[in-house]
Design a protein around this motif. Structure first.
Motif, PDB file in Angstrom:
ATOM      1  N   LYS A   1      59.650  33.206  28.985  1.00 27.21           N
ATOM      2  CA  LYS A   1      59.840  32.144  27.993  1.00 27.21           C
ATOM      3  C   LYS A   1      60.544  30.946  28.619  1.00 27.21           C
ATOM      4  CE  LYS A   1      59.941  35.089  23.866  1.00 27.21           C
ATOM      5  NZ  LYS A   1      60.793  35.589  22.764  1.00 27.21           N
ATOM      6  N   ILE A   2      61.570  31.261  29.428  1.00 25.20           N
ATOM      7  CA  ILE A   2      62.307  30.175  30.089  1.00 25.20           C
ATOM      8  C   ILE A   2      61.381  29.391  31.015  1.00 25.20           C
ATOM      9  CG2 ILE A   2      64.121  29.657  31.767  1.00 25.20           C
ATOM     10  CD1 ILE A   2      65.694  32.031  30.538  1.00 25.20           C
ATOM     11  N   ILE A   3      60.553  30.130  31.775  1.00 25.90           N
ATOM     12  CA  ILE A   3      59.610  29.461  32.691  1.00 25.90           C
ATOM     13  C   ILE A   3      58.608  28.620  31.917  1.00 25.90           C
ATOM     14  CG2 ILE A   3      57.725  29.858  34.325  1.00 25.90           C
ATOM     15  CD1 ILE A   3      59.286  32.343  35.304  1.00 25.90           C
ATOM     16  N   ALA A   4      58.081  29.186  30.813  1.00 26.43           N
ATOM     17  CA  ALA A   4      57.097  28.459  30.008  1.00 26.43           C
ATOM     18  C   ALA A   4      57.698  27.186  29.421  1.00 26.43           C
ATOM     19  CB  ALA A   4      56.563  29.356  28.898  1.00 26.43           C
ATOM     20  N   ILE A   5      58.926  27.303  28.902  1.00 30.14           N
ATOM     21  CA  ILE A   5      59.591  26.129  28.327  1.00 30.14           C
ATOM     22  C   ILE A   5      59.858  25.084  29.399  1.00 30.14           C
ATOM     23  CG2 ILE A   5      61.742  25.319  27.285  1.00 30.14           C
ATOM     24  CD1 ILE A   5      61.824  28.028  25.759  1.00 30.14           C
ATOM     25  N   THR A   6      60.311  25.563  30.581  1.00 32.18           N
ATOM     26  CA  THR A   6      60.596  24.630  31.681  1.00 32.18           C
ATOM     27  C   THR A   6      59.343  23.899  32.137  1.00 32.18           C
ATOM     28  OG1 THR A   6      62.417  26.044  32.446  1.00 32.18           O
ATOM     29  CG2 THR A   6      61.535  24.425  34.010  1.00 32.18           C
ATOM     30  N   VAL A   7      58.248  24.677  32.288  1.00 27.89           N
ATOM     31  CA  VAL A   7      56.985  24.068  32.720  1.00 27.89           C
ATOM     32  C   VAL A   7      56.480  23.092  31.672  1.00 27.89           C
ATOM     33  CG1 VAL A   7      54.559  24.531  33.222  1.00 27.89           C
ATOM     34  CG2 VAL A   7      56.334  25.982  34.227  1.00 27.89           C
ATOM     35  N   SER A   8      56.531  23.500  30.394  1.00 27.15           N
ATOM     36  CA  SER A   8      56.071  22.621  29.319  1.00 27.15           C
ATOM     37  C   SER A   8      56.883  21.331  29.272  1.00 27.15           C
ATOM     38  CB  SER A   8      56.169  23.328  27.968  1.00 27.15           C
ATOM     39  OG  SER A   8      55.323  24.465  27.943  1.00 27.15           O
ATOM     40  N   SER A   9      58.201  21.483  29.436  1.00 27.26           N
ATOM     41  CA  SER A   9      59.064  20.300  29.434  1.00 27.26           C
ATOM     42  C   SER A   9      58.726  19.378  30.593  1.00 27.26           C
ATOM     43  CB  SER A   9      60.539  20.714  29.506  1.00 27.26           C
ATOM     44  OG  SER A   9      60.887  21.503  28.389  1.00 27.26           O
TER      45      SER A   9
ATOM     46  N   LYS B   1      62.475  43.267  28.304  1.00 26.12           N
ATOM     47  CA  LYS B   1      63.082  42.168  27.568  1.00 26.12           C
ATOM     48  C   LYS B   1      63.521  41.054  28.534  1.00 26.12           C
ATOM     49  CE  LYS B   1      64.703  44.843  23.571  1.00 26.12           C
ATOM     50  NZ  LYS B   1      65.894  45.297  22.805  1.00 26.12           N
ATOM     51  N   ALA B   2      64.046  41.472  29.677  1.00 20.09           N
ATOM     52  CA  ALA B   2      64.477  40.479  30.662  1.00 20.09           C
ATOM     53  C   ALA B   2      63.281  39.669  31.173  1.00 20.09           C
ATOM     54  CB  ALA B   2      65.201  41.169  31.821  1.00 20.09           C
ATOM     55  N   ARG B   3      62.153  40.380  31.412  1.00 20.89           N
ATOM     56  CA  ARG B   3      60.933  39.672  31.852  1.00 20.89           C
ATOM     57  C   ARG B   3      60.456  38.688  30.783  1.00 20.89           C
ATOM     58  NH1 ARG B   3      59.432  44.742  33.851  1.00 20.89           N
ATOM     59  NH2 ARG B   3      58.089  45.086  32.018  1.00 20.89           N
ATOM     60  N   ASP B   4      60.504  39.139  29.505  1.00 24.57           N
ATOM     61  CA  ASP B   4      60.087  38.262  28.407  1.00 24.57           C
ATOM     62  C   ASP B   4      60.943  37.000  28.359  1.00 24.57           C
ATOM     63  OD1 ASP B   4      58.097  39.991  27.677  1.00 24.57           O
ATOM     64  OD2 ASP B   4      59.226  40.940  26.047  1.00 24.57           O
ATOM     65  N   ARG B   5      62.287  37.199  28.530  1.00 23.39           N
ATOM     66  CA  ARG B   5      63.181  36.034  28.508  1.00 23.39           C
ATOM     67  C   ARG B   5      62.872  35.084  29.671  1.00 23.39           C
ATOM     68  NH1 ARG B   5      67.092  39.924  27.024  1.00 23.39           N
ATOM     69  NH2 ARG B   5      67.791  40.071  29.189  1.00 23.39           N
TER      70      ARG B   5
END
Length: 216
Positions: free
Chosen positions: A30-38, A23-27
């Motif tokens: 997601k944070i990395i994906a959102i940061t990169v997308s942003s 779950k920690a890896r998933d979070r």
């Protein structure tokens, strides 16, 4: 029911820990994906804004260049240049003329290069239609004439002919505008073409430059 053995408790604890780690890896992902997308979106927006600003600046620079006079050009006020159609000879105050009363028939000016002198009264009519008239005398070098003829030949609303009595080796004329240069490599030649071929000085923009007088 038999109680849990220490092995069972240990195994469940490891499973629970693995699930928490997953779950920690998933979070994190997601944070990395959102940061990169942003970051990508922000970069694209920033790049798009830069392109828009750069384009606007280029347009402003081009407009300023169009409005700025060509260095060394002479100007005659439109109100001082007659525009009557006449069948009689006209005495012009400048040579070559840049405007005035003229013959009802224009010289063809669709990139036409004339080897012999042409009637001024017809050439002035071409200027009224937005043409640039390139003229030269015996002082002009043959290499410059070849280069100018090539430029004129591929530029609609231009014409070229010799004018023996003119003062400059090479002269460019538009309605109310005139520039003298020593050679075809002078950057003001291209500037004059850009500014005055169907330029803002044209009394009759879009009028014909074909089906007129052709005297080659």
């Amino acid at each position: 029911m038999a109680g849990k053995t220490p092995q069972d408790t240990s195994r469940q604890a490891r499973i629970a820990e693995m699930r928490r780690a997953e779950k920690a890896r998933d979070r994190r992902n997601k944070i990395i994906a959102i940061t990169v997308s942003s970051a990508v979106v922000a970069g694209l927006i920033g790049f798009g804004a830069w392109v828009l600003i750069d384009q606007k600046q280029k347009e402003k620079d081009a407009e300023a260049a169009r409005k700025a006079p060509v260095n060394g050009e002479q100007t005659w006020e439109a109100k001082d240049l007659g525009r009557k159609h006449v069948e009689t000879p006209v005495k012009y105050e400048m040579n070559p003329p840049v405007g005035g009363d003229h013959n009802p028939r224009w010289m063809n000016c669709n990139g036409d290069v004339y080897k012999n002198p042409i009637p001024e009264v017809n050439a002035v009519h071409s200027l009224e239609h937005g043409a640039v008239w390139v003229t030269y005398n015996e002082k002009a070098a043959q290499g410059d004439l070849d280069k100018l003829a090539e430029t004129v030949g591929k530029t609609p609303y231009t014409l070229m002919s010799p004018v023996k009595e003119q003062t400059g080796a090479i002269m460019l004329s538009a309605w109310g505008k005139q520039l003298t240069v020593d050679n075809a490599s002078d950057p003001r030649v291209a500037q004059f073409f850009t500014k005055y071929v169907q330029g803002p000085q044209t009394p009759e923009p879009g009028a014909a430059c074909t089906n007129g007088l052709a005297d080659k």
